[in-house]
Write a protein that holds these residues in place. Structure first.
Motif, PDB file in Angstrom:
ATOM      1  N   ASP A  53       0.822  -1.209   0.000  1.00 48.22           N
ATOM      2  CA  ASP A  53       0.000   0.000   0.000  1.00 48.22           C
ATOM      3  C   ASP A  53       0.855   1.258   0.000  1.00 48.22           C
ATOM      4  OD1 ASP A  53      -2.385  -1.434   0.019  1.00 48.22           O
ATOM      5  OD2 ASP A  53      -2.388  -1.597   2.210  1.00 48.22           O
ATOM      6  N   VAL A  54       1.993   1.190   0.662  1.00 53.44           N
ATOM      7  CA  VAL A  54       2.892   2.344   0.756  1.00 53.44           C
ATOM      8  C   VAL A  54       4.271   1.911   0.262  1.00 53.44           C
ATOM      9  CG1 VAL A  54       4.023   3.984   2.303  1.00 53.44           C
ATOM     10  CG2 VAL A  54       1.633   3.347   2.689  1.00 53.44           C
ATOM     11  N   TYR A  55       4.807   2.656  -0.696  1.00 47.76           N
ATOM     12  CA  TYR A  55       6.120   2.342  -1.247  1.00 47.76           C
ATOM     13  C   TYR A  55       7.156   3.337  -0.731  1.00 47.76           C
ATOM     14  CZ  TYR A  55       4.361  -1.334  -4.199  1.00 47.76           C
ATOM     15  OH  TYR A  55       3.800  -2.524  -4.634  1.00 47.76           O
ATOM     16  N   ASP A  56       7.504   3.170   0.521  1.00 46.75           N
ATOM     17  CA  ASP A  56       8.635   3.853   1.123  1.00 46.75           C
ATOM     18  C   ASP A  56       9.369   2.838   1.977  1.00 46.75           C
ATOM     19  OD1 ASP A  56       9.289   6.676   0.644  1.00 46.75           O
ATOM     20  OD2 ASP A  56       7.176   7.019   1.099  1.00 46.75           O
ATOM     21  N   ILE A  70       2.422   2.352  -7.820  1.00 49.44           N
ATOM     22  CA  ILE A  70       1.487   3.342  -7.269  1.00 49.44           C
ATOM     23  C   ILE A  70       0.363   3.593  -8.268  1.00 49.44           C
ATOM     24  CG2 ILE A  70       1.247   5.786  -6.640  1.00 49.44           C
ATOM     25  CD1 ILE A  70       4.002   5.631  -5.346  1.00 49.44           C
ATOM     26  N   ARG A 210      10.275   8.807   4.917  1.00 49.23           N
ATOM     27  CA  ARG A 210       9.310   8.915   3.815  1.00 49.23           C
ATOM     28  C   ARG A 210       9.776   9.968   2.803  1.00 49.23           C
ATOM     29  NH1 ARG A 210       2.884  10.526   4.024  1.00 49.23           N
ATOM     30  NH2 ARG A 210       2.332   9.543   2.045  1.00 49.23           N
ATOM     31  N   SER A 214       2.248   8.372  -1.392  1.00 48.95           N
ATOM     32  CA  SER A 214       1.857   7.007  -1.744  1.00 48.95           C
ATOM     33  C   SER A 214       0.686   6.945  -2.709  1.00 48.95           C
ATOM     34  CB  SER A 214       1.499   6.217  -0.470  1.00 48.95           C
ATOM     35  OG  SER A 214       0.407   6.830   0.197  1.00 48.95           O
ATOM     36  N   ARG A 215       0.114   8.106  -3.085  1.00 45.62           N
ATOM     37  CA  ARG A 215      -1.033   8.080  -3.998  1.00 45.62           C
ATOM     38  C   ARG A 215      -0.719   8.685  -5.362  1.00 45.62           C
ATOM     39  NH1 ARG A 215      -5.878   6.628  -2.179  1.00 45.62           N
ATOM     40  NH2 ARG A 215      -6.983   7.835  -3.758  1.00 45.62           N
ATOM     41  N   ASN A 217       2.848   9.782  -6.106  1.00 44.22           N
ATOM     42  CA  ASN A 217       4.304   9.708  -6.267  1.00 44.22           C
ATOM     43  C   ASN A 217       4.987  11.078  -6.259  1.00 44.22           C
ATOM     44  OD1 ASN A 217       6.574   8.051  -6.404  1.00 44.22           O
ATOM     45  ND2 ASN A 217       6.653   8.101  -8.634  1.00 44.22           N
TER      46      ASN A 217
END
Length: 349
Positions: A53-56, A70, A210, A214-215, A217
């Motif tokens: 869900d979150v790409y960090d 994303i 971070r 996440s929505r 980029n």
């Protein structure tokens, strides 16, 4: 004592025993490899084996994969129809800020690559077509280096997703597995895994927490907070990152040759199929070196003179060093000014 001769049945038994001993030794030697692969699959350090869900992450990720995932995560709910494409200078352009100049309801996402190439941009547009995306608006952020580069860079941080490049998923995953097994990454990563601390000398690790939305980029550059805290001292204390400029006009050599022009034609064909509103923006590099007029003229012939904005060279935007994080990247402060110039000029024209 007379030696008993080996029977016919003894030889196969001895061979099998020797073979089993070899297998056991091989398994012992291979055990570290399989343990390494198990750790790679379990941790998925580059976030490319599973959906998130979150790409960090505390690991520096592949931005092509992050942006594409994303997009895939939110395309059905957000209905993206506007795309910021190009190199890392896209960090200066916030999606919400660009959306102010688009039609109500248009939604933007940033699909960039570090050291982006013209081929990668073309492949991303074709991949969006395959996804059934509405490609209504494109903001293409380029510089001389991106225009010269016809192929994606090599290495795990630059390999494109298989869904974008058309390459075998196995071949793509091998890039990440090989990067994981390299000592300059593996040993710092194992230390990080034990201590859960990222240290400055750890290669390919993210010190900043971070760094992206996440929505859509958008980039969250940690230097923005440093500027807020330090003020003018930020630039005063980092003179090595801001080489002195001579203030003389320098025009670069041309970079758009046959292959580059073919790729730009490919990009134009996709945009024309979708009747896309495109703006091509040549970044205002700190170096103040100007794009060659022949390159600028070709871009205008491809995308329309009214859609190409060349901010390279000496101008009001490159003069002010406060616009830059360091010599290679500029801030949203400048990105907002450029968007205002681009769209106000376009509308008034």
């Amino acid at each position: 004592m007379e030696k008993i001769p080996e029977t016919i049945t003894d030889a196969p038994i001895r061979k099998r025993a020797a073979f089993l001993r070899l297998v056991r030794k091989s398994l012992w030697f291979a055990l570290p490899f399989w343990a390494l692969m198990a750790l790679y699959v379990y941790d998925d350090p580059f976030m490319v084996l599973r959906k998130y869900d979150v790409y960090d992450s505390d690991v520096m990720l592949n931005e092509h994969h992050v942006g594409w995932q994303i997009y895939r995560n939110h395309k059905d709910s957000v209905h993206f129809n506007s795309f910021i494409l190009g190199n890392s200078s896209t960090m200066a352009f916030r999606c919400a800020e660009w959306e102010k100049y688009l039609a109500p309801g248009d939604r933007a996402i940033r699909l960039f690559g570090n050291g982006e190439s013209l081929k990668a941009i073309s492949l991303k547009l074709h991949a969006l077509e395959k996804e059934g995306a509405e490609i209504k608006n494109v903001l293409l952020v380029l510089d001389r280096t991106s225009l010269s580069r016809i192929s994606p860079l090599s290495g795990y941080s630059n390999v494109l997703p298989a869904a974008v490049s058309g390459a075998s998923p196995f071949v793509v995953q091998m890039e990440f597995m090989q990067a994981f097994a390299m000592p300059d990454f593996l040993f710092p990563y194992l230390k990080y895994r034990i201590t859960r601390r990222v240290e400055p000398d750890m290669k390919r690790m993210n010190l900043y927490g971070r760094i992206r939305d996440s929505r859509n980029n958008d980039s969250f550059n940690p230097r923005e907070k440093m500027i807020e805290q330090e003020g003018e001292a930020y630039w005063k204390n980092r003179k090595q990152e801001f080489p002195e400029r001579k203030g003389m006009a320098v025009v670069e050599e041309p970079v758009l040759f046959q292959r580059q022009r073919e790729l730009l034609e490919e990009i134009r064909k996709v945009l024309r199929r979708h009747d896309t509103s495109v703006r091509v923006l040549i970044s205002p590099d700190y170096s103040q070196k100007a794009l060659h007029p022949d390159d600028s003229a070709f871009l205008q012939s491809i995308f329309g003179k009214e859609n190409v904005y060349d901010f390279s060279g000496i101008n009001e935007f490159t003069e002010d060093y406060h616009h830059y994080y360091e010599s290679g990247h500029y801030r949203p402060l400048l990105g907002n000014k450029l968007l205002e110039r681009v769209y106000n000029t376009h509308h008034s024209g």
